[in-house]
Design an enzyme around this catalytic site. Structure first.
Site, mmCIF file in Angstrom:
data_model
loop_
_atom_site.group_PDB
_atom_site.id
_atom_site.type_symbol
_atom_site.label_atom_id
_atom_site.label_comp_id
_atom_site.label_asym_id
_atom_site.label_seq_id
_atom_site.Cartn_x
_atom_site.Cartn_y
_atom_site.Cartn_z
ATOM 1 N N CYS A 131 0.834 -1.189 0.000
ATOM 2 C CA CYS A 131 0.000 0.000 0.000
ATOM 3 C C CYS A 131 0.885 1.261 0.000
ATOM 4 O O CYS A 131 1.604 1.512 -0.956
ATOM 5 C CB CYS A 131 -0.971 -0.023 1.177
ATOM 6 S SG CYS A 131 -2.361 1.132 1.017
ATOM 7 N N HIS A 255 -3.470 -5.272 -0.342
ATOM 8 C CA HIS A 255 -3.039 -5.923 0.898
ATOM 9 C C HIS A 255 -3.302 -7.424 0.822
ATOM 10 O O HIS A 255 -4.364 -7.898 1.254
ATOM 11 C CB HIS A 255 -3.802 -5.350 2.093
ATOM 12 C CG HIS A 255 -3.360 -4.011 2.543
ATOM 13 N ND1 HIS A 255 -2.555 -3.829 3.648
ATOM 14 C CD2 HIS A 255 -3.600 -2.775 2.049
ATOM 15 C CE1 HIS A 255 -2.328 -2.534 3.819
ATOM 16 N NE2 HIS A 255 -2.962 -1.870 2.852
ATOM 17 N N GLU A 257 -2.178 -9.741 2.631
ATOM 18 C CA GLU A 257 -2.288 -10.321 3.981
ATOM 19 C C GLU A 257 -3.696 -10.212 4.543
ATOM 20 O O GLU A 257 -4.077 -10.955 5.472
ATOM 21 C CB GLU A 257 -1.272 -9.660 4.923
ATOM 22 C CG GLU A 257 -1.677 -8.319 5.526
ATOM 23 C CD GLU A 257 -1.619 -7.150 4.559
ATOM 24 O OE1 GLU A 257 -2.024 -6.030 4.956
ATOM 25 O OE2 GLU A 257 -1.176 -7.344 3.406
#
Length: 430
Positions: A131, A255, A257
């Site tokens: 990001c 993202h 994750e």
């Protein structure tokens, strides 16, 4: 036996983000980042966003990897030349109103992260930008950003139906949009099992939490994915990408994750954690190169391979020991019947050998913000049985008050995070 943590596990620096809680500034890092870094075998070292830290980065050596993630908008003066501003003052006011939490510029965080990014580029230290971290990397290499995607891309979009919603406050974690993945890139390799779109191109749906993005990609980078509006969603340096050799320079606007299903530990795609896995692999290889080069003048050339295998065995024993210790802390005496005394020795020896810190090491711990937090509750959790309590107290008795405070605060915090994740990994090996 385990006197040097930097030889056992690679150190990955992560800069914290500042927020306000109960009228006080609080620094934090998203847990999913820490979770994955530890799962794949590295130690996250949090660099606090504190005034002046950008002048103290040498205190965090050795650095085997840097991962930069979310945060506020980067100061536009760092990438604008003055003649390419496509946003009027009125539009800027509207942008600040819509994105209040992101548009407050944090110049100290900018300074810290740009210095770290440039350090990675100078030394070829593995770097993963998520990001904002991808935007920092692009700016550090001379690229530019859209101050607001919707405002600027909307003005110049020439393709019907190309508009993409890059942030949705009403469905913050659930929002997804499509990106087309470029062939012959690491991202394509990680997601190659996914379905192709109507044009025969690999396409995945990614989350999106940003209102800014890459405008002009720095020359050294190659795009790995595009949104339908043409925005670069991922990029890397092909000349600095070989995880097995300690090379990794990459930025992801999304993202991975946080691309998760409702089920525990279930990602949207199997390839989601791959960026973290390959990044840590590169950090391990980079660490091994540093250790090998530092010992090459005095150690015969045939020793490094043997030493690497010994380090891996030591690392596994320490990780196993900390995982067992966590079970004892949370499960109490009822878990003792399935545990061998020898399985705890590796962790105990490691802690004991690290008890005597030099003045320089103590100062470094203080600079990293190692403080005593909830020491009383930590001691309470050590009450296992009479013999184990006595052993723990004997180890602690060898430390000074200051050493005990610093170490207990530091290792308790890291141990909690590390053991929870690595426990799952170790149990999966059996």
């Amino acid at each position: 036996m385990y006197s040097d943590l930097s030889v056992i596990l690679p150190r990955v620096l992560i800069v914290s983000r500042r927020t306000i809680r109960k009228n006080k500034f609080v620094d934090f890092v998203g847990e999913y980042h820490l979770d994955l870094i530890i799962r794949y075998g590295a130690v996250p070292v949090i660099v606090p966003r504190v005034n002046g830290v950008h002048m103290l980065l040498e205190s965090f050596e050795p650095i085997h990897g840097v991962m930069l993630c979310e945060g506020e908008d980067i100061d536009p003066s760092l990438y604008q030349s003055g003649g390419d501003d496509d946003v009027s003052k009125e539009e800027l006011e509207e942008i600040r109103r819509l994105h209040v939490s992101d548009t407050a510029i944090d110049k100290e965080k900018d300074s810290i992260e740009l210095r770290l990014a440039k350090l990675c580029l100078e030394r070829n230290i593995p770097y993963l930008g998520i990001c904002r971290g991808s935007q920092v990397l692009n700016v550090a290499c001379g690229g530019t950003l859209y101050q607001d995607i919707e405002t600027e891309l909307g003005k110049h979009s020439k393709v019907d139906g190309s508009k993409v919603q890059h942030i949705n406050y009403d469905d913050y974690d659930g929002h997804r949009h499509e990106v087309e993945v470029v062939e012959d890139t690491p991202l394509h390799h990680w997601f190659k099992e996914e379905e192709l779109n109507e044009r025969g191109k690999l396409e995945i749906r990614v989350n999106s939490y940003h209102h800014q993005g890459v405008k002009r990609l720095a020359h050294r980078f190659v795009p790995m994915a595009f949104a339908r509006d043409g925005l670069v969603e991922a990029f890397y340096d092909p000349d600095a990408y070989n995880p097995d050799q300690g090379k990794f320079i990459m930025g992801l606007q999304f993202h991975p994750e946080r691309m998760r299903r409702p089920e525990p530990d279930q990602f949207d795609y199997p390839g989601c954690p791959s960026a973290y896995k390959e990044f840590v692999k590169a950090a391990v290889a980079y660490q091994q190169k540093l250790n090998t080069s530092s010992s090459s003048s005095s150690v015969p050339s045939q020793l490094p391979t043997k030493l690497d295998s010994e380090v891996e065995i030591k690392r596994d024993r320490i990780v196993r020991s900390f995982s067992i210790a966590r079970n004892l802390y949370t499960g109490g005496r009822g878990t003792m019947h399935s545990i061998k005394e020898s399985e705890l020795e590796a962790g105990a020896e490691f802690l004991e050998s690290n008890a005597a810190l030099s003045l320089q090491q103590q100062n470094r711990l203080k600079q990293m913000g190692a403080t005593v937090r909830n020491a009383g509750s930590y001691i309470e959790r050590l009450k296992l049985n009479e013999g184990r309590e006595k052993q723990a107290r004997n180890v602690m008795a060898k430390m000074s008050v200051e050493q005990l405070s610093d170490l207990m605060g530091f290792y308790h915090m890291m141990g909690q995070i590390c053991s929870q994740v690595l426990e799952k990994k170790l149990n999966g090996m059996h």
